[in-house]
Design a protein around this motif. Structure first.
Motif, short mmCIF file in Angstrom:
data_model
loop_
_atom_site.label_atom_id
_atom_site.label_comp_id
_atom_site.label_asym_id
_atom_site.label_seq_id
_atom_site.Cartn_x
_atom_site.Cartn_y
_atom_site.Cartn_z
N GLU A 27 -8.55 4.17 16.80
CA GLU A 27 -8.01 4.54 15.50
C GLU A 27 -7.80 3.27 14.67
OE1 GLU A 27 -5.44 8.57 16.21
OE2 GLU A 27 -4.39 6.67 16.43
N TYR A 28 -8.08 3.40 13.37
CA TYR A 28 -7.95 2.29 12.43
C TYR A 28 -6.76 2.51 11.51
CZ TYR A 28 -12.68 1.41 14.01
OH TYR A 28 -13.78 1.17 14.80
N LEU A 29 -6.11 1.42 11.15
CA LEU A 29 -4.96 1.48 10.24
C LEU A 29 -5.44 1.38 8.79
CD1 LEU A 29 -1.87 1.43 9.77
CD2 LEU A 29 -2.00 -1.07 9.91
N LEU A 30 -5.04 2.37 8.00
CA LEU A 30 -5.31 2.33 6.56
C LEU A 30 -4.00 2.48 5.81
CD1 LEU A 30 -8.50 4.49 6.53
CD2 LEU A 30 -8.30 2.32 5.36
N LEU A 31 -3.88 1.74 4.70
CA LEU A 31 -2.69 1.78 3.85
C LEU A 31 -3.08 2.38 2.51
CD1 LEU A 31 -1.46 -1.90 4.44
CD2 LEU A 31 -1.00 0.12 5.85
N GLN A 32 -2.22 3.22 1.96
CA GLN A 32 -2.48 3.82 0.64
C GLN A 32 -1.69 3.07 -0.42
OE1 GLN A 32 -0.96 7.77 -0.21
NE2 GLN A 32 -2.80 8.26 -1.38
N THR A 33 -2.40 2.61 -1.45
CA THR A 33 -1.74 1.84 -2.51
C THR A 33 -0.77 2.74 -3.29
OG1 THR A 33 -3.51 2.28 -4.10
CG2 THR A 33 -3.68 0.24 -2.79
N TYR A 35 -0.23 2.15 -6.43
CA TYR A 35 -0.62 1.91 -7.82
C TYR A 35 -2.04 2.43 -8.04
CZ TYR A 35 -2.95 -1.95 -5.48
OH TYR A 35 -3.72 -2.68 -4.62
N GLY A 36 -2.45 2.49 -9.27
CA GLY A 36 -3.83 2.85 -9.61
C GLY A 36 -4.23 4.21 -9.08
N THR A 37 -5.38 4.25 -8.40
CA THR A 37 -5.93 5.51 -7.90
C THR A 37 -5.37 5.87 -6.51
OG1 THR A 37 -7.81 4.33 -6.96
CG2 THR A 37 -8.09 5.25 -9.18
N HIS A 38 -4.41 5.09 -6.03
CA HIS A 38 -3.81 5.31 -4.70
C HIS A 38 -4.88 5.30 -3.60
CE1 HIS A 38 -0.10 6.07 -6.76
NE2 HIS A 38 -0.60 7.11 -7.39
N HIS A 39 -5.81 4.36 -3.72
CA HIS A 39 -6.88 4.27 -2.72
C HIS A 39 -6.36 3.78 -1.37
CE1 HIS A 39 -6.70 0.26 -4.52
NE2 HIS A 39 -7.27 -0.20 -3.42
N TRP A 40 -7.15 3.99 -0.35
CA TRP A 40 -6.80 3.62 1.03
C TRP A 40 -7.62 2.41 1.44
CZ3 TRP A 40 -3.20 6.25 4.08
CH2 TRP A 40 -2.70 7.44 3.54
N THR A 41 -6.97 1.45 2.07
CA THR A 41 -7.64 0.21 2.44
C THR A 41 -6.93 -0.43 3.64
OG1 THR A 41 -8.24 -1.99 1.60
CG2 THR A 41 -6.25 -1.03 0.72
N PRO A 42 -7.64 -1.24 4.41
CA PRO A 42 -6.94 -2.06 5.40
C PRO A 42 -6.05 -3.08 4.67
CG PRO A 42 -9.31 -1.99 5.86
CD PRO A 42 -9.09 -1.41 4.48
N PRO A 43 -5.07 -3.67 5.37
CA PRO A 43 -4.26 -4.70 4.72
C PRO A 43 -5.13 -5.89 4.29
CG PRO A 43 -3.70 -4.50 7.06
CD PRO A 43 -4.66 -3.42 6.75
N ALA A 115 1.97 4.84 1.79
CA ALA A 115 1.73 5.59 3.03
C ALA A 115 0.78 4.80 3.91
CB ALA A 115 1.13 6.96 2.71
N PHE A 116 0.77 5.15 5.19
CA PHE A 116 -0.22 4.59 6.12
C PHE A 116 -0.66 5.68 7.08
CE2 PHE A 116 3.60 4.15 8.66
CZ PHE A 116 3.16 4.40 9.96
N ARG A 117 -1.83 5.50 7.63
CA ARG A 117 -2.34 6.44 8.64
C ARG A 117 -3.17 5.68 9.67
NH1 ARG A 117 -4.69 11.49 5.20
NH2 ARG A 117 -2.78 12.07 4.15
N TRP A 118 -3.10 6.16 10.90
CA TRP A 118 -4.01 5.72 11.96
C TRP A 118 -5.09 6.80 12.04
CZ3 TRP A 118 -3.93 1.08 14.11
CH2 TRP A 118 -2.73 0.34 14.13
N CYS A 125 -13.46 6.60 7.30
CA CYS A 125 -14.55 6.47 6.32
C CYS A 125 -14.34 7.40 5.13
CB CYS A 125 -15.90 6.74 6.99
SG CYS A 125 -16.45 5.40 8.06
N LYS A 126 -13.87 8.62 5.37
CA LYS A 126 -13.61 9.56 4.27
C LYS A 126 -12.54 9.01 3.33
CE LYS A 126 -14.71 13.78 6.72
NZ LYS A 126 -14.09 14.79 7.58
N LEU A 127 -11.44 8.51 3.90
CA LEU A 127 -10.35 8.01 3.05
C LEU A 127 -10.70 6.70 2.37
CD1 LEU A 127 -6.86 8.65 4.70
CD2 LEU A 127 -7.91 9.73 2.73
N ALA A 128 -11.48 5.85 3.05
CA ALA A 128 -11.82 4.54 2.49
C ALA A 128 -12.61 4.69 1.19
CB ALA A 128 -12.60 3.71 3.50
N GLY A 129 -13.42 5.74 1.11
CA GLY A 129 -14.10 6.04 -0.16
C GLY A 129 -15.30 5.17 -0.48
#
Length: 148
Positions: A27-33, A35-43, A115-118, A125-129
């Motif tokens: 599982e990979y850690l993704l953080l949701q911003t 601000y902006g479009t609230h995109h998901w990204t690694p730190p 927010a964050f998700r594992w 890949c879906k959330l990373a966009g």
């Protein structure tokens, strides 16, 4: 001038499994911003003056996810550079791959994230966009499976 940012693709293995099942066990850690479009990204974040790339990745991971370098291991042999344009300016982002030592370590978000998700590879890949981030996750997964 090219903007430069660095970060870590942080993963955890759910349990010890055979080499054939490694891909289903990550599982990979993704953080949701927040601000902006609230995109998901690694730190990740911008390189400060006088800082090298890896120092930036470690600092940003501490600031954004509350994880310090003692809580994960950076894997040798995986480093990915992404190049794209943001608001008309070129940007380079460098990622390393880091394995959590303790899966129960607390994630403490900064005000930059809400927010964050594992997530397993397909969900990450879906959330990373972005296509280049999706490719980076897939390459990380291939690397991890080849190491098993």
């Amino acid at each position: 001038m090219t903007l430069r940012a660095c970060g870590l693709i942080i993963f955890r293995k759910l349990h010890e499994v055979s080499a054939a099942a490694v891909g289903d066990n990550i599982e990979y850690l993704l953080l949701q911003t927040s601000y902006g479009t609230h995109h998901w990204t690694p730190p990740k974040g911008h390189v400060d003056p006088g800082e090298d790339d890896l120092q930036t990745a470690l600092r940003e991971t501490q600031e954004e996810a509350g994880l310090d370098a003692s809580q994960f291991t950076i894997l040798e042999g995986f480093k990915k550079e992404l190049n794209y344009t943001v608001k008309g300016k070129p940007k380079t982002v460098i990622y390393w791959l880091a394995k959590m030592k303790d899966n129960s370590a607390e994630i403490r978000l900064s005000s930059e994230h809400q927010a964050f998700r594992w997530l397993a590879l397909n969900e990450a890949c879906k959330l990373a966009g972005y296509k280049d981030m999706q490719t980076t996750f897939r390459e990380a997964q291939q690397f991890l499976c080849s190491q098993a």
